[in-house]
Design a protein around this motif. Structure first.
Motif, PDB file in Angstrom:
ATOM      1  N   SER A   1      -6.329   3.401   7.300  1.00 58.16           N
ATOM      2  CA  SER A   1      -5.177   4.253   7.611  1.00 58.16           C
ATOM      3  C   SER A   1      -3.969   3.173   7.836  1.00 58.16           C
ATOM      4  O   SER A   1      -2.809   3.531   7.330  1.00 58.16           O
ATOM      5  CB  SER A   1      -5.456   4.844   8.666  1.00 58.16           C
ATOM      6  N   GLN A   2      -4.313   2.165   8.179  1.00 59.49           N
ATOM      7  CA  GLN A   2      -3.378   1.012   8.570  1.00 59.49           C
ATOM      8  C   GLN A   2      -2.671   0.322   7.138  1.00 59.49           C
ATOM      9  O   GLN A   2      -1.546   0.442   6.964  1.00 59.49           O
ATOM     10  CB  GLN A   2      -3.880   0.167   9.634  1.00 59.49           C
ATOM     11  N   ALA A   3      -3.500   0.531   6.326  1.00 61.19           N
ATOM     12  CA  ALA A   3      -3.174  -0.038   5.146  1.00 61.19           C
ATOM     13  C   ALA A   3      -2.481   1.002   4.298  1.00 61.19           C
ATOM     14  O   ALA A   3      -1.176   0.468   3.931  1.00 61.19           O
ATOM     15  CB  ALA A   3      -4.389  -0.280   4.178  1.00 61.19           C
ATOM     16  N   ARG A   4      -2.886   2.033   4.635  1.00 62.90           N
ATOM     17  CA  ARG A   4      -2.115   3.096   3.744  1.00 62.90           C
ATOM     18  C   ARG A   4      -0.581   3.178   4.372  1.00 62.90           C
ATOM     19  O   ARG A   4       0.444   3.483   3.826  1.00 62.90           O
ATOM     20  CB  ARG A   4      -2.657   4.727   3.639  1.00 62.90           C
ATOM     21  N   GLN A   5      -0.410   3.315   5.938  1.00 64.98           N
ATOM     22  CA  GLN A   5       0.678   3.255   6.555  1.00 64.98           C
ATOM     23  C   GLN A   5       1.440   1.867   6.070  1.00 64.98           C
ATOM     24  O   GLN A   5       2.751   2.149   6.041  1.00 64.98           O
ATOM     25  CB  GLN A   5       0.282   3.248   7.864  1.00 64.98           C
ATOM     26  N   ALA A   6       0.847   0.838   6.172  1.00 67.65           N
ATOM     27  CA  ALA A   6       1.556  -0.593   5.651  1.00 67.65           C
ATOM     28  C   ALA A   6       2.135  -0.193   4.265  1.00 67.65           C
ATOM     29  O   ALA A   6       3.325  -0.683   3.927  1.00 67.65           O
ATOM     30  CB  ALA A   6       1.042  -1.517   5.904  1.00 67.65           C
ATOM     31  N   ALA A   7       1.095   0.415   3.482  1.00 71.65           N
ATOM     32  CA  ALA A   7       1.787   0.527   1.996  1.00 71.65           C
ATOM     33  C   ALA A   7       3.030   1.634   1.953  1.00 71.65           C
ATOM     34  O   ALA A   7       3.854   1.470   1.167  1.00 71.65           O
ATOM     35  CB  ALA A   7       0.833   1.170   1.091  1.00 71.65           C
ATOM     36  N   ALA A   8       2.827   2.686   2.867  1.00 72.60           N
ATOM     37  CA  ALA A   8       3.845   3.485   2.737  1.00 72.60           C
ATOM     38  C   ALA A   8       5.290   2.984   3.556  1.00 72.60           C
ATOM     39  O   ALA A   8       6.447   2.978   2.970  1.00 72.60           O
ATOM     40  CB  ALA A   8       3.716   4.846   3.515  1.00 72.60           C
ATOM     41  N   GLU A   9       5.254   2.229   4.540  1.00 71.69           N
ATOM     42  CA  GLU A   9       6.100   1.476   5.072  1.00 71.69           C
ATOM     43  C   GLU A   9       6.708   0.395   3.886  1.00 71.69           C
ATOM     44  O   GLU A   9       7.940   0.335   3.884  1.00 71.69           O
ATOM     45  CB  GLU A   9       5.786   0.794   6.501  1.00 71.69           C
ATOM     46  N   ALA A  10       5.665  -0.066   3.471  1.00 73.57           N
ATOM     47  CA  ALA A  10       6.392  -1.268   2.396  1.00 73.57           C
ATOM     48  C   ALA A  10       7.072  -0.494   1.079  1.00 73.57           C
ATOM     49  O   ALA A  10       8.070  -1.079   0.705  1.00 73.57           O
ATOM     50  CB  ALA A  10       5.198  -1.817   1.654  1.00 73.57           C
ATOM     51  N   GLU A  11       6.411   0.910   0.768  1.00 67.00           N
ATOM     52  CA  GLU A  11       7.112   1.644  -0.122  1.00 67.00           C
ATOM     53  C   GLU A  11       8.745   1.946   0.417  1.00 67.00           C
ATOM     54  O   GLU A  11       9.421   2.000  -0.505  1.00 67.00           O
ATOM     55  CB  GLU A  11       6.254   2.851  -0.593  1.00 67.00           C
ATOM     56  N   GLN A  12       8.577   2.483   1.800  1.00 68.04           N
ATOM     57  CA  GLN A  12       9.901   2.828   2.076  1.00 68.04           C
ATOM     58  C   GLN A  12      10.770   2.040   2.352  1.00 68.04           C
ATOM     59  O   GLN A  12      11.946   1.920   1.727  1.00 68.04           O
ATOM     60  CB  GLN A  12       9.722   3.472   3.475  1.00 68.04           C
ATOM     61  N   GLU A  13      10.261   0.609   2.655  1.00 67.05           N
ATOM     62  CA  GLU A  13      11.217  -0.730   2.655  1.00 67.05           C
ATOM     63  C   GLU A  13      11.658  -0.961   1.339  1.00 67.05           C
ATOM     64  O   GLU A  13      12.773  -1.269   1.155  1.00 67.05           O
ATOM     65  CB  GLU A  13      10.421  -1.753   3.388  1.00 67.05           C
TER      66      GLU A  13
END
Length: 386
Positions: free
Chosen positions: A184-196
């Motif tokens: 989940s953290q990885a997905r969240q980090a991925a989503a945040e990275a995508e947003q960033e």
């Protein structure tokens, strides 16, 4: 040599039938050969190589849970003489029995050790289990001449009971939960990275648009400035050309003036100077010629007068002819009288010469020459009239 035998490096030769120095029932030979007397001595060989034994035993833990345990034991006969004698006495006729007996010994110690431990301890502390089994069997194995090099617990399971699986369930759940959290953290980090990344792309696009707008504005300004600067630059260039042409005309005029001076003025001045010098030279030449002519005439006149001087003196002396003249001082007075006559002749000569020179000087435009002093008649001769 007949009767001489040598054991292999991983063997011990046991010689029976003779008297031994120690308390052993036979002689032990390792690493070298020995003479074996036929019919009176008998030699047998005991292996000293590494051997192994497997244990597959069902053991019950302190909790009453049955576990199937599999282990492997690595052992061999000890290298000292006592261990070789003990092993020889027990296993020389059937050396395979060493593996069987070792397995049974370790199975008993394994059951005993596992019976004092819990499943959790057995599963999580296998090295502790192996160490306790080795320590428990060491003395017993030494009595039969064997030494254990290693004990490896290969597997532990509870069959179909599921205790070990249940025991690992919390850990498995925790691990799964941690894995899910990590995912989940990885997905969240991925989503945040995508947003960033999207924000960065949007910022990049915005900055690019700003830069392009600024660049376009600068280009338009530069083009406008270039359009305005064109006529100004042309006028400035034309003004510079005119200034350069004016300067060139001035330099050409100066060069022409210098050329005129060199070609006209200087030659004219040179000719005038030449004419003046020639005229001065001619005048000087004429003056010198006139002086030379006058000098020549004076010389001719002087010569003529000198030639007439004796006649003049003679005429003066003739005037004294018949005169009554007294000579007071003898010969000296006579000499003075003669000198007086000569002096009168010279006076007449100078008078005539002066008149001639005065005429010549007036003709030449020069002042008269001063009259030279002449000797006077001495006191010793005075002419007297008769």
């Amino acid at each position: 040599m007949l009767g001489y035998q040598v054991p292999s490096p991983d063997e011990a030769m046991l010689i029976a039938g003779g008297k031994n120095k120690g308390s052993t029932p036979f002689r032990v030979v390792t690493g070298h050969g020995a003479f074996v007397l036929p019919f009176f001595r008998k030699a047998r060989f005991l292996t000293l190589s590494m051997m192994e034994s497997e244990v597959d035993e069902r053991c019950v833990t302190r909790q009453g849970i049955a576990l199937n345990v599999r282990a492997v034991i690595a052992f061999k006969v000890g290298t000292d003489e006592a261990s070789i004698v003990a092993a020889g006495q027990r296993f020389l006729s059937d050396q395979d029995q060493m593996s069987v007996l070792t397995g049974r010994i370790f199975a008993g110690h394994l059951r005993s050790i596992i019976g004092s431990m819990t499943v959790e301890e057995i599963v999580t502390e296998r090295q502790k289990l192996a160490t306790e089994v080795l320590d428990g069997s060491k003395e017993e194995m030494a009595r039969i001449g064997l030494g254990v090099d290693a004990l490896q617990i290969q597997s532990i399971d509870d069959g179909d009971l599921g205790y070990i699986a249940a025991m690992s369930a919390p850990h498995t759940a925790a691990i799964q939960q941690a894995a899910q959290i990590s995912q989940s953290q990885a997905r969240q980090a991925a989503a945040e990275a995508e947003q960033e990344s999207q924000r960065a792309q949007a910022e990049y696009a915005r900055q690019t648009a700003i830069v392009q707008a600024q660049y376009k504005a600068e280009v338009d300004q530069a083009q406008a400035s270039a359009g305005q600067a064109g006529p100004l630059a042309a006028a400035k260039a034309q003004r510079e050309v005119l200034a350069m042409q004016t300067e060139l005309a001035q330099r050409n005029a100066e060069l022409r003036q210098q050329q005129l001076v060199a070609e006209v003025v200087k030659p004219a001045e040179a000719d005038a100077e030449k004419t003046r010098v020639l005229a001065k030279a001619d005048a000087e030449r004429m003056r010198i010629q006139a002086e030379a002519a006058a000098s020549h005439n004076r010389v001719a006149l002087d010569r003529m007068l000198i030639d007439q001087l004796p006649l003049i003196v003679r005429e003066a002396a003739a005037g004294l002819n018949g005169a009554n003249v007294n000579i007071l001082n003898g010969a000296s007075g006579l000499s003075e009288m003669a000198a007086s006559l000569v002096g009168q002749g010279l006076t007449i000569f100078d008078s005539i010469r002066g008149n001639l020179n005065g005429s010549s000087a007036e003709d030449a435009g020069e002042p008269d020459a001063p009259e030279p002093e002449r000797p006077q008649l001495g006191d010793g001769a005075h002419p007297r009239p008769d």
